[in-house]
Design a protein around this motif. Sequence first.
Motif, short mmCIF file in Angstrom:
data_model
loop_
_atom_site.label_atom_id
_atom_site.label_comp_id
_atom_site.label_asym_id
_atom_site.label_seq_id
_atom_site.Cartn_x
_atom_site.Cartn_y
_atom_site.Cartn_z
N PRO A 1 21.26 -44.01 -18.85
CA PRO A 1 20.71 -43.44 -17.62
C PRO A 1 20.31 -44.49 -16.58
O PRO A 1 20.43 -44.25 -15.38
N LYS A 2 19.87 -45.64 -17.04
CA LYS A 2 19.41 -46.68 -16.11
C LYS A 2 20.54 -47.57 -15.64
O LYS A 2 20.65 -47.90 -14.46
N ALA A 3 21.42 -47.95 -16.57
CA ALA A 3 22.46 -48.94 -16.24
C ALA A 3 23.69 -48.33 -15.59
O ALA A 3 24.41 -49.02 -14.85
N ASP A 4 23.96 -47.05 -15.83
CA ASP A 4 25.22 -46.45 -15.38
C ASP A 4 25.11 -45.61 -14.11
O ASP A 4 26.13 -45.17 -13.57
N LEU A 5 23.89 -45.38 -13.64
CA LEU A 5 23.71 -44.51 -12.48
C LEU A 5 22.83 -45.17 -11.42
O LEU A 5 21.89 -45.90 -11.75
N ALA A 6 23.12 -44.88 -10.17
CA ALA A 6 22.32 -45.37 -9.04
C ALA A 6 21.56 -44.19 -8.45
O ALA A 6 22.17 -43.27 -7.90
N PRO A 7 20.23 -44.16 -8.57
CA PRO A 7 19.45 -43.05 -8.01
C PRO A 7 19.65 -42.93 -6.51
O PRO A 7 19.69 -43.94 -5.80
N VAL A 8 19.77 -41.68 -6.03
CA VAL A 8 19.91 -41.43 -4.59
C VAL A 8 18.69 -40.69 -4.06
O VAL A 8 17.96 -41.18 -3.22
N SER A 9 18.48 -39.47 -4.58
CA SER A 9 17.34 -38.68 -4.11
C SER A 9 17.02 -37.55 -5.07
O SER A 9 17.90 -37.01 -5.74
N LEU A 10 15.75 -37.21 -5.11
CA LEU A 10 15.32 -35.97 -5.75
C LEU A 10 15.95 -34.83 -4.96
O LEU A 10 16.24 -34.97 -3.76
N GLY A 11 16.16 -33.68 -5.62
CA GLY A 11 16.75 -32.54 -4.94
C GLY A 11 15.83 -31.34 -4.84
O GLY A 11 15.73 -30.69 -3.81
N CYS A 12 15.14 -31.05 -5.96
CA CYS A 12 14.23 -29.92 -5.97
C CYS A 12 13.37 -29.97 -7.22
O CYS A 12 13.67 -30.73 -8.16
N VAL A 13 12.32 -29.18 -7.23
CA VAL A 13 11.48 -29.04 -8.41
C VAL A 13 11.36 -27.55 -8.72
O VAL A 13 11.50 -26.71 -7.83
N PHE A 14 11.09 -27.24 -9.99
CA PHE A 14 11.00 -25.82 -10.37
C PHE A 14 10.33 -25.68 -11.73
O PHE A 14 10.15 -26.66 -12.47
N ASP A 15 9.94 -24.45 -12.04
CA ASP A 15 9.32 -24.11 -13.32
C ASP A 15 10.31 -23.33 -14.17
O ASP A 15 11.34 -22.84 -13.68
N PHE A 16 9.95 -23.20 -15.44
CA PHE A 16 10.75 -22.40 -16.38
C PHE A 16 9.99 -21.13 -16.73
O PHE A 16 8.79 -21.00 -16.49
N GLY A 17 10.73 -20.19 -17.30
CA GLY A 17 10.11 -18.96 -17.76
C GLY A 17 10.74 -18.50 -19.06
O GLY A 17 11.78 -19.02 -19.47
N LEU A 18 10.10 -17.56 -19.72
CA LEU A 18 10.65 -16.96 -20.93
C LEU A 18 10.93 -15.49 -20.62
O LEU A 18 10.03 -14.73 -20.27
N ALA A 19 12.20 -15.12 -20.72
CA ALA A 19 12.61 -13.74 -20.47
C ALA A 19 13.05 -13.09 -21.77
O ALA A 19 13.63 -13.75 -22.64
N VAL A 20 12.77 -11.81 -21.91
CA VAL A 20 13.27 -11.04 -23.05
C VAL A 20 14.12 -9.90 -22.53
O VAL A 20 14.01 -9.50 -21.36
N GLY A 21 14.98 -9.37 -23.39
CA GLY A 21 15.90 -8.32 -22.99
C GLY A 21 15.88 -7.13 -23.92
O GLY A 21 14.89 -6.89 -24.62
N PRO A 22 16.99 -6.38 -23.98
CA PRO A 22 17.05 -5.13 -24.74
C PRO A 22 16.78 -5.27 -26.24
O PRO A 22 16.41 -4.29 -26.89
N ALA A 23 16.96 -6.49 -26.79
CA ALA A 23 16.74 -6.66 -28.22
C ALA A 23 15.25 -6.64 -28.60
O ALA A 23 14.90 -6.51 -29.78
N VAL A 24 14.39 -6.75 -27.60
CA VAL A 24 12.95 -6.79 -27.84
C VAL A 24 12.32 -5.49 -27.35
O VAL A 24 12.60 -5.04 -26.23
N PRO A 25 11.46 -4.87 -28.15
CA PRO A 25 10.83 -3.59 -27.76
C PRO A 25 10.09 -3.68 -26.43
O PRO A 25 9.51 -4.72 -26.10
#
Length: 329
Positions: A114-138
Amino acid sequence: MPMNRRQLLQSASAGALLSAIGQHALAQAHPELLRIVTGFAAGGTSDTICRRVATQLAPSYAKTAVVENRTGAGGQIAIQFVKSAAPDGGTLLQTPTSMLTIYPHIYKKLPYDPKADLAPVSLGCVFDFGLAVGPAVPASVKSVPEFLAWAKANPAGANFGSPAAGSTPHFIGALLGKSAGVDLKHAAYRGTQPAMLDLLGGNVSAVSGPVGDLTQHLASGKVRILGTSGSKRNRFAPDVPTYEEQGIKEGTHSEWFAFFLPAKTPADTVNHLNAAMKTALANKDVVDGLATFGLEAMSSSPAELADLVARDTAKWGPIVKAVGFTAEG
């Protein structure tokens, strides 16, 4: 005062040289084609920021900008591709943090540094994660603790999907299970959207992924978001309590997407693209477009991005050790 022949020739030579230099600089400043490479499938948040930014980088930085989805190996294939590209400013990587700050802790050997093979340019965005459930869960399951209790009582359904093995949402899901003593089986996908399709089909019980990838499916009526990973409620899902609000402090993590060029790209090219990126990420259409996917546009200097990578790499080491996950295991 009239010029003699020697002065005329010197003036013409200097003019030709300046013209050549100017044309070279113009060629550097405006590549014919900019390829923005992401390691995840079309339709997800990673792909979205690439396409939004691409509309602004052409023609301001390159005559044409296109997005290439080089999926596989949890984002590694895209990084490996950009690492091997010519350092001429024509190939740009967009990647989540996980591939650069978590993978070094879970893989004995990566096909990139990650350090030797890439040249940082700019951050792009920040965000959070969530936990979603679907039809398999009551439908009666309406919180993260309730899901974990249900999973403990129903081992066959104690599972969750994430965009990639070893990614931040993978570890958040593992930490949620660990907090309640539940062995949540993990299923890795090539991006969040393929995982969501399996969630909608009842093939996986839950998905840990970017909030924006989850909210897209609320209209179906089959998806419920039980919690989010930020230190405060996510502005794109304000009615959903954070993990910490539900008594799970271990789940508090946010992430960023950022842009990198191949190592050895000239500093003036990096800085020129950084300036173009900052303008693109401040564009109202880009800001509003990213917001519809739960992403908050944010830029940085190359040095600030390098520092962020270093800090997050140090942060994730103890967390990976506590979870006990390795790519080989």
